[in-house]
Design a protein around this motif. Sequence first.
Motif, PDB file in Angstrom:
ATOM      1  N   SER A 106      -0.177   6.780  -3.989  1.00  0.00           N
ATOM      2  CA  SER A 106       0.992   7.507  -3.520  1.00  0.00           C
ATOM      3  C   SER A 106       1.835   7.910  -4.710  1.00  0.00           C
ATOM      4  O   SER A 106       1.875   7.222  -5.725  1.00  0.00           O
ATOM      5  CB  SER A 106       1.811   6.607  -2.583  1.00  0.00           C
ATOM      6  OG  SER A 106       3.085   7.143  -2.391  1.00  0.00           O
ATOM      7  N   THR A 139      -4.148   3.821   1.187  1.00  0.00           N
ATOM      8  CA  THR A 139      -3.842   5.225   0.924  1.00  0.00           C
ATOM      9  C   THR A 139      -4.781   6.165   1.672  1.00  0.00           C
ATOM     10  O   THR A 139      -4.423   7.315   1.948  1.00  0.00           O
ATOM     11  CB  THR A 139      -3.904   5.533  -0.588  1.00  0.00           C
ATOM     12  OG1 THR A 139      -5.185   5.176  -1.097  1.00  0.00           O
ATOM     13  CG2 THR A 139      -2.831   4.757  -1.339  1.00  0.00           C
ATOM     14  N   ASP A 171       6.160   2.557   1.023  1.00  0.00           N
ATOM     15  CA  ASP A 171       6.049   2.402  -0.426  1.00  0.00           C
ATOM     16  C   ASP A 171       7.389   2.045  -1.070  1.00  0.00           C
ATOM     17  O   ASP A 171       7.430   1.262  -2.015  1.00  0.00           O
ATOM     18  CB  ASP A 171       5.531   3.692  -1.054  1.00  0.00           C
ATOM     19  CG  ASP A 171       4.036   3.880  -0.862  1.00  0.00           C
ATOM     20  OD1 ASP A 171       3.355   2.908  -0.480  1.00  0.00           O
ATOM     21  OD2 ASP A 171       3.545   4.996  -1.101  1.00  0.00           O
ATOM     22  N   TYR A 214       5.613  -2.514   1.199  1.00  0.00           N
ATOM     23  CA  TYR A 214       4.411  -2.657   0.382  1.00  0.00           C
ATOM     24  C   TYR A 214       4.388  -4.054  -0.243  1.00  0.00           C
ATOM     25  O   TYR A 214       5.422  -4.618  -0.626  1.00  0.00           O
ATOM     26  CB  TYR A 214       4.392  -1.607  -0.726  1.00  0.00           C
ATOM     27  CG  TYR A 214       3.238  -1.781  -1.682  1.00  0.00           C
ATOM     28  CD1 TYR A 214       1.973  -1.304  -1.359  1.00  0.00           C
ATOM     29  CD2 TYR A 214       3.413  -2.457  -2.884  1.00  0.00           C
ATOM     30  CE1 TYR A 214       0.898  -1.486  -2.217  1.00  0.00           C
ATOM     31  CE2 TYR A 214       2.347  -2.640  -3.758  1.00  0.00           C
ATOM     32  CZ  TYR A 214       1.094  -2.155  -3.418  1.00  0.00           C
ATOM     33  OH  TYR A 214       0.038  -2.356  -4.270  1.00  0.00           O
ATOM     34  N   ASP A 268      -5.318  -1.120  -2.068  1.00  0.00           N
ATOM     35  CA  ASP A 268      -4.515   0.108  -2.148  1.00  0.00           C
ATOM     36  C   ASP A 268      -5.312   1.321  -1.682  1.00  0.00           C
ATOM     37  O   ASP A 268      -4.786   2.220  -1.016  1.00  0.00           O
ATOM     38  CB  ASP A 268      -4.032   0.331  -3.583  1.00  0.00           C
ATOM     39  CG  ASP A 268      -2.844  -0.546  -3.960  1.00  0.00           C
ATOM     40  OD1 ASP A 268      -2.320  -1.246  -3.075  1.00  0.00           O
ATOM     41  OD2 ASP A 268      -2.449  -0.518  -5.143  1.00  0.00           O
ATOM     42  N   ARG A 280       6.424   2.470  -6.074  1.00  0.00           N
ATOM     43  CA  ARG A 280       6.533   1.434  -5.049  1.00  0.00           C
ATOM     44  C   ARG A 280       7.491   0.305  -5.427  1.00  0.00           C
ATOM     45  O   ARG A 280       7.690  -0.005  -6.604  1.00  0.00           O
ATOM     46  CB  ARG A 280       5.148   0.847  -4.780  1.00  0.00           C
ATOM     47  CG  ARG A 280       4.192   1.823  -4.139  1.00  0.00           C
ATOM     48  CD  ARG A 280       2.826   1.197  -3.995  1.00  0.00           C
ATOM     49  NE  ARG A 280       1.942   2.077  -3.240  1.00  0.00           N
ATOM     50  CZ  ARG A 280       0.674   2.288  -3.525  1.00  0.00           C
ATOM     51  NH1 ARG A 280       0.125   1.683  -4.563  1.00  0.00           N
ATOM     52  NH2 ARG A 280      -0.051   3.093  -2.785  1.00  0.00           N
ATOM     53  N   ARG A 327       4.524   6.729   5.016  1.00  0.00           N
ATOM     54  CA  ARG A 327       3.973   6.132   3.797  1.00  0.00           C
ATOM     55  C   ARG A 327       5.042   6.000   2.718  1.00  0.00           C
ATOM     56  O   ARG A 327       5.119   4.981   2.021  1.00  0.00           O
ATOM     57  CB  ARG A 327       2.793   6.960   3.283  1.00  0.00           C
ATOM     58  CG  ARG A 327       1.948   6.211   2.253  1.00  0.00           C
ATOM     59  CD  ARG A 327       0.777   7.046   1.771  1.00  0.00           C
ATOM     60  NE  ARG A 327      -0.099   7.485   2.830  1.00  0.00           N
ATOM     61  CZ  ARG A 327      -1.047   6.713   3.381  1.00  0.00           C
ATOM     62  NH1 ARG A 327      -1.210   5.474   2.983  1.00  0.00           N
ATOM     63  NH2 ARG A 327      -1.830   7.204   4.334  1.00  0.00           N
TER      64      ARG A 327
END
Length: 323
Positions: A2, A297, A310, A277, A293, A6, A306
């Motif tokens: 992403s 993702t 994150d 996360y 991960d 995060r 998302r």
Amino acid sequence: MSRARRIDTHQHIIPPWYADLLHEKGIRPGGVDVPPWSEAAALEFMDSHDIQTAVLSLPAPGLFFGDIAETRRRARDINEQCAEAVTRHPDRFGFFATLTLPDVDGALAEAEYAVDTLHADGIVLLANNDGRYLGDPGFEPLLAFLHDRGTPVFVHPGELPAPVVPGIPTFTADFLLDTTRTAVSLILSGAMEKYPGIKFILAHAGGFVPYIAYRILLTMLNGKDQAEQAQVLLDPQHHVPGYLAVLKQFYYDLALSGTPAALPSLLEVAAPDHITYGSDFPFAAPPVVGFMDAQYTQYPMDSSLRAAIDRGNAEALFPRLKA
């Protein structure tokens, strides 16, 4: 990966003195060896896994081994060490302060010091403390303090108060059951209703909580009279959401859990703004985190959700970490 930088709400600190302590006592947390850790290694890992900030916590088994005075001293040591790491790298680290449960008096004193003096971002509590789960009436003074302060509380599993099964590491399933037990304990004891100011973050997507949500519902109904049970079960569309709303009070991290097997149950049960996360570094080695991960993702998910997982949801929990 992403594009969001995060915030990792499930990352551990393992200073050398703590690793030595566990080695001396012959403890293998979760049935695995204690991994090496250093601040430099943590930062290197974070840079390679798109993690801007990690909220550090001491892992299971925590610090209580029967000696209250020693537990209090060690809790102060680890909390001050964490605070120093935050001072060195305020944008890279936060920390959940370690307490002294089942020593409630010590826990209250350390919580006040950690929150007021060290400016801890939250508190870490083990799911069970010497066999007592967090809904235990004896822990109410601490829950009342954390409620009054609106404190984020990271709930991390540990060893079950039961014999281990030879050949099965306890992190495989026992840890998940430990988290589940304490979540149900908090619900059935009334603590979730009485202390809504506490922002409980359940590790590993809540253990089995999302998957057994309707079993928890039946347990909640078990003490009701037959008329109320029938009302709920015969008209679930109108009544079940109200009962299951308590599960949306919890926050859930994705450590070792952002997979196509776990995410459907989690997303069905959790509030979208209550998922964060988590990596579980260093117990989850970098290749393991990379694999997890990739599962996360690649899972079909709205981009706004998302981004919230994150970073955004953790920013709401920890305003200090807002970009």
